[in-house]
Design an enzyme around this catalytic site. Structure first.
Site, mmCIF file in Angstrom:
data_model
loop_
_atom_site.group_PDB
_atom_site.id
_atom_site.type_symbol
_atom_site.label_atom_id
_atom_site.label_comp_id
_atom_site.label_asym_id
_atom_site.label_seq_id
_atom_site.Cartn_x
_atom_site.Cartn_y
_atom_site.Cartn_z
ATOM 1 C CG ASN A 1 3.729 8.239 -13.129
ATOM 2 O OD1 ASN A 1 2.821 8.418 -13.926
ATOM 3 N ND2 ASN A 1 3.540 8.253 -11.823
ATOM 4 C CD GLU B 1 6.246 12.210 -6.580
ATOM 5 O OE1 GLU B 1 6.243 11.541 -5.513
ATOM 6 O OE2 GLU B 1 5.404 13.078 -6.840
ATOM 7 C CG HIS C 1 6.641 2.862 -8.797
ATOM 8 N ND1 HIS C 1 7.779 3.606 -9.097
ATOM 9 C CD2 HIS C 1 5.687 3.751 -8.451
ATOM 10 C CE1 HIS C 1 7.506 4.892 -8.923
ATOM 11 N NE2 HIS C 1 6.240 5.010 -8.546
ATOM 12 C CG MET C 2 1.038 -0.972 -12.170
ATOM 13 S SD MET C 2 0.555 -2.661 -12.642
ATOM 14 C CE MET C 2 1.444 -2.843 -14.174
ATOM 15 C CG HIS C 3 1.104 4.629 -8.989
ATOM 16 N ND1 HIS C 3 1.222 5.206 -7.748
ATOM 17 C CD2 HIS C 3 2.210 5.008 -9.687
ATOM 18 C CE1 HIS C 3 2.342 5.909 -7.706
ATOM 19 N NE2 HIS C 3 2.954 5.798 -8.876
ATOM 20 N NE ARG D 1 -3.840 -2.095 2.311
ATOM 21 C CZ ARG D 1 -4.782 -2.448 1.460
ATOM 22 N NH1 ARG D 1 -5.076 -1.661 0.443
ATOM 23 N NH2 ARG D 1 -5.450 -3.576 1.621
ATOM 24 C CG ASP D 2 1.446 5.615 -2.234
ATOM 25 O OD1 ASP D 2 1.676 6.429 -1.315
ATOM 26 O OD2 ASP D 2 1.876 5.747 -3.386
#
Length: 117
Positions: A88, A96, A101-103, A30-31
């Site tokens: 991104n 960033e 990575h994948m959201h 989890r972010d």
């Protein structure tokens, strides 16, 4: 050129995170600053700084990222209504942390794909 990241520490369990999935290829957690009710990051266990550094040998890892995203979406009960996957790349793409990575985003209607002011 690129150094280990905070994600590398999470993968190696040197830093705590709410890990939802981990195998030999990818880790999902989890972010810590979620943008929507379900905000999960899915990262390769090897350091691939950006999409620009993806090579043929990463194909299995990248495929696993999508499989894991689908499984987590089902488990989080967001698969039926829908969700968004975002990767991104570099500064203009909004990256960033330079560990690809994948959201996985969901839990609410996400609206238009992109809004530029």
């Amino acid at each position: 050129m690129f150094e280990e990241t905070i994600f590398s520490k999470i993968i190696k369990h040197e830093m705590t995170a709410d890990i939802l999935y981990q195998d030999e290829l990818v880790t999902a957690f989890r972010d810590v600053f979620p943008k929507v009710p379900t905000h999960v990051l899915i990262v390769p266990n090897i350091l691939i700084p950006t999409v620009n550094e993806v090579k043929n040998e990463h194909e299995q890892t990248l495929g696993r990222m999508f499989i894991v995203a689908s499984k987590i979406a089902i488990k989080e009960n967001i698969s039926k209504d829908g969700y968004r996957l975002i990767i991104n790349c570099n500064k203009h793409g909004g990256q960033e942390i330079y560990h690809m990575h994948m959201h996985l985003l969901g839990g609410i209607a996400l609206g238009p794909m992109l809004s530029i002011n």
